[in-house]
Design a protein around this motif. Structure first.
Motif, PDB file in Angstrom:
ATOM      1  N   MET A   6      59.767  20.455  62.606  1.00  0.00           N
ATOM      2  CA  MET A   6      59.519  21.842  62.262  1.00  0.00           C
ATOM      3  C   MET A   6      58.608  22.434  63.326  1.00  0.00           C
ATOM      4  N   ALA A   7      58.763  23.740  63.581  1.00  0.00           N
ATOM      5  CA  ALA A   7      57.934  24.421  64.565  1.00  0.00           C
ATOM      6  C   ALA A   7      57.619  25.821  64.062  1.00  0.00           C
ATOM      7  N   ASN A   8      56.343  26.096  63.811  1.00  0.00           N
ATOM      8  CA  ASN A   8      55.953  27.452  63.412  1.00  0.00           C
ATOM      9  C   ASN A   8      56.183  28.431  64.552  1.00  0.00           C
ATOM     10  N   ASP A   9      56.698  29.612  64.211  1.00  0.00           N
ATOM     11  CA  ASP A   9      56.898  30.686  65.193  1.00  0.00           C
ATOM     12  C   ASP A   9      55.782  31.705  65.025  1.00  0.00           C
ATOM     13  N   SER A  10      54.778  31.634  65.897  1.00  0.00           N
ATOM     14  CA  SER A  10      53.608  32.505  65.744  1.00  0.00           C
ATOM     15  C   SER A  10      53.874  33.940  66.166  1.00  0.00           C
ATOM     16  N   THR A  11      55.092  34.241  66.658  1.00  0.00           N
ATOM     17  CA  THR A  11      55.444  35.643  66.932  1.00  0.00           C
ATOM     18  C   THR A  11      55.923  36.351  65.668  1.00  0.00           C
TER      19      THR A  11
END
Length: 510
Positions: free
Chosen positions: A82-87
Motif C-alpha cells: 500500500m502507498a499513501n498518496d499525499s497529493t
C-alpha cells in the motif's frame, strides 16, 4: 452508466494522476516523490497489479481515495503493498481508504507473502470519522490485521512524510521502519494539539521527526537521507527473509569474508579497552552482507542480518565502544524484539558476547531494568532457531544469560582465547568479598599486594581451560578458525526439532 473504452481510460488516467498539480509541486519541492513513483521504483518493472483504483471515483477530488494498493514482485518475489498518496487530502484516510488497506493486508496474510507499507499520511479525515473509525471494518481493523500477520509474514514500512495520530501505529506494528530524514515523522498528537493539551510548545520534527525516532525512541530502525535509500532498505531487508513463517530464508551464492580484516587483532588484550564490535561482525560475515538494524539507538548493542557462506543469520553483539557494552533498558528491548523477529522467520541467531552485565543504580531500577532484562531473557529462552553463543571477551553476570549462554540451550557455546566467564570481573569480585580486609590494611604497598594476590586467585578460579574441562564451553576456537567453525555448526543445526514449552503462550514481562 455505460462506459466506452475511451471514457474508461479517462477515468483511469484521472485516478492515477492523484491530486492537483500544486500538491505535486509542493511535494517535489521537499524532495518527495509521487506515491506511484515510489511503487515503480520499488517493484520489478511491469509487475504491479492494482486493486481499488476507482475507490471513491464518484466523489470530487478523491482519486483512488488517497491510497494505492496491489500486488507486485520485488527481485522476482511476490509482495503486497500500500502507498499513501499525499497529493490527495494529504494522504488522509476515508472509509474506502481504510477498506483498501484492510483488504491488502488480509490478502498478504492469506497468500503468505510480505506486506510493504509506503506511508505518507495526515491520519483520519475527521469529517468522515463515523464511516471510518468505530465500526467492525473501521481503522482498528487495520491494526488487528497487522497484529495477526505479525510473525506470520514480514511487514516492512518506509515512511516518507507524516504518520499521524492513530495512523502512527501502522509503522509501529511493522518489523522495521525506514524513515526519510527531514520529511518523515510519527506522532500521536500534532504540535498544535500538544500545545493545547499540555501547554508545551514544540515542532513535529522535535517531537516525532525521523532522527528522534531512529536515535531516541527506537520506533524507527533506519534513518535514510533520500526516498530512494529508504526503498532500497525495504528491498534489502526483504532479501534476508522468507515469504512467510513456514519457509526458510533465501540463500545467496557463498561469499568469502573480507580479506583485510584480522579478527584477532581487533580484540584488545585488556578488557577495559573498548573496540568496535561492528567491525568484528563485518569481518566475520560474508563480505558486504551485514545489514545493521537500529544503528543509532541503544548503540551498546549491535543487531542486524547478514550471511555466513550464503546462509542468513541474525547477529546480536555487545559493543564496548558505547557505554562499555553494558546492557540498559533500551538495549534489552532492542535485543528482545530482534530475537523474536529472527525466531519467527527461521533465521538462526549468532550471539557475540563482550558484556559486563546489566546496568545497576537508582535510575535504571526506576526505569524497570529487571523487567526489561527479563523480557530479553524471555525472548532468548523462547527462541527455538539454531543459536550459537560466542564469548569474544567477557560475559559477566546476567549478561551471560542475556547473550544465550550455556543455560539457554544454545546449539554451542564457543569461547575465544580472550574469553572470560564469571559472575563479575576480578576487580569487582575482590572488592565485594574482601572490602573490609582491604580497608583495614593501612600500608599502601601491602594493600596493593593483597589485592593483586586475591585477583590472581580469582582469575585462576575462572580460568578458560577449567571452564572447557567442566564442559561449560563446548569449544575454544582461535579467531581465524571461528568463521569456518560457525558455518559447520549452523549447517549441522539447520534441521533441529523446534519446540519450547507445552502451553498457548507465556506471560511476557513487557
Amino acid at each position: 452508466m455505460t462506459l466506452d473504452g475511451e471514457a474508461l481510460e479517462q477515468l483511469r488516467k484521472r485516478a492515477r494522476a492523484g491530486g492537483a498539480e500544486k500538491y505535486h509541486a509542493a511535494n517535489a519541492a521537499k524532495g518527495k516523490l509521487f506515491a506511484r513513483e515510489r511503487v515503480a521504483l520499488l517493484v520489478d518493472e511491469g509487475s504491479f497489479v492494482e486493486d481499488g483504483l476507482f475507490a471513491n471515483a464518484l466523489a470530487d477530488g478523491l482519486p483512488a481515495d488517497g491510497v494505492v494498493t496491489g500486488v507486485a514482485t520485488i527481485d522476482g518475489r511476490q509482495v503486497c503493498l500500500m502507498a499513501n498518496d499525499s497529493t490527495v487530502k494529504a494522504g488522509s484516510w476515508g472509509a474506502r481508504t481504510v477498506e483498501k488497506i484492510i483488504r491488502i493486508i488480509e490478502r498478504a496474510y492469506a497468500s503468505g507473502v510480505p506486506m510493504v507499507y509506503l506511508v505518507d499520511s495526515a491520519g483520519a479525515r475527521i469529517t468522515d470519522q463515523v464511516d471510518l473509525f468505530p465500526g467492525r471494518r473501521g481503522a482498528g481493523k487495520i491494526f488487528w490485521n497487522q497484529v495477526r500477520a505479525s510473525g506470520s509474514i514480514p511487514q516492512v514500512c518506509a515512511l516518507f512524510g507524516p504518520s499521524a495520530a492513530g495512523g502512527a501505529y501502522i509503522p509501529a506494528f511493522c518489523d522495521v521502519v525506514a524513515m526519510v530524514d527531514g520529511n518523515a515523522s510519527m506522532y500521536l498528537g500534532s504540535d498544535r494539539m500538544v500545545e493545547m493539551v499540555t501547554g508545551e510548545k514544540t515542532t513535529l520534527e522535535e517531537m516525532g521527526g525521523a532522527r528522534v525516532h531512529c536515535a531516541e525512541s527506537g520506533v524507527g530502525h533506519f534513518l535514510c537521507k533520500t526516498e530512494a535509500e529508504a526503498l532500497d532498505v525495504v528491498r534489502r531487508y526483504l532479501s534476508y527473509l522468507p515469504a512467510n513463517w513456514t519457509r526458510q530464508p533465501p540463500t545467496a551464492p557463498a561469499a568469502e569474508a573480507p580479506a583485510n580484516v584480522d579478527l584477532a587483532a581487533l580484540v584488545p588484550a585488556s578488557e577495559r579497552q573498548a573496540f568496535d564490535m561492528r567491525r568484528y561482525v563485518k569481518g566475520l560475515l560474508d563480505a558486504g552482507s551485514f545489514l545493521e538494524i537500529q544503528a543509532l539507538w541503544a548503540r551498546e548493542l549491535t543487531i542486524g542480518l547478514g550471511r555466513l557462506d550464503g546462509q542468513v543469520v541474525g547477529v546480536v553483539a555487545n559493543n564496548s565502544m558505547f557505554k562499555g557494552g553494558v546492557l540498559f533498558v533500551d538495549s534489552a528491548d532492542k535485543a528482545a524484539r530482534f530475537v523474536q523477529l529472527c525466531d519467527a522467520f527461521n533465521v538462526p541467531l549468532l550471539f557475540l558476547a563482550d558484556v559486563p552485565g546489566f546496568m545497576v543504580g537508582t535510575a535504571v531500577e526506576k526505569q524497570g531494568i529487571i523487567r526489561h532484562g527479563a523480557k530479553m531473557i524471555t525472548a532468548i529462552s523462547e527462541a527455538t532457531v539454531p543459536k550459537i553463543c560466542v564469548v569474544v571477551r567477557k560475559a559477566y553476570g546476567a549478561g551471560l544469560y542475556a547473550m544465550a549462554g550455556p543455560g539457554f540451550e544454545p546449539d554451542a557455546t564457543i569461547a575465544l582465547p580472550t574469553a572470560k566467564i564469571a559472575v563479575m570481573g576480578a576487580e569487582a569480585a575482590v572488592n565485594a568479598v574482601y572490602a573490609n580486609k582491604i580497608a583495614a590494611i593501612a600500608d599502601p604497598d601491602e594493600r596493593a599486594a593483597f589485592v593483586a594476590a586475591r585477583r590472581e586467585e580469582y582469575e585462576r578460579d575462572i580460568d578458560l581451560m577449567r571452564l572447557a574441562s567442566e564442559l561449560v564451553v563446548d569449544a575454544v576456537v582461535e579467531p581465524g578458525e571461528l568463521r569456518a567453525d560457525l558455518i559447520r555448526r549452523f549447517a549441522a543445526a539447520r534441521g533441529k526439532e523446534r519446540h519450547f514449552s507445552r502451553r498457548r503462550h507465556g506471560v511476557t514481562p513487557v
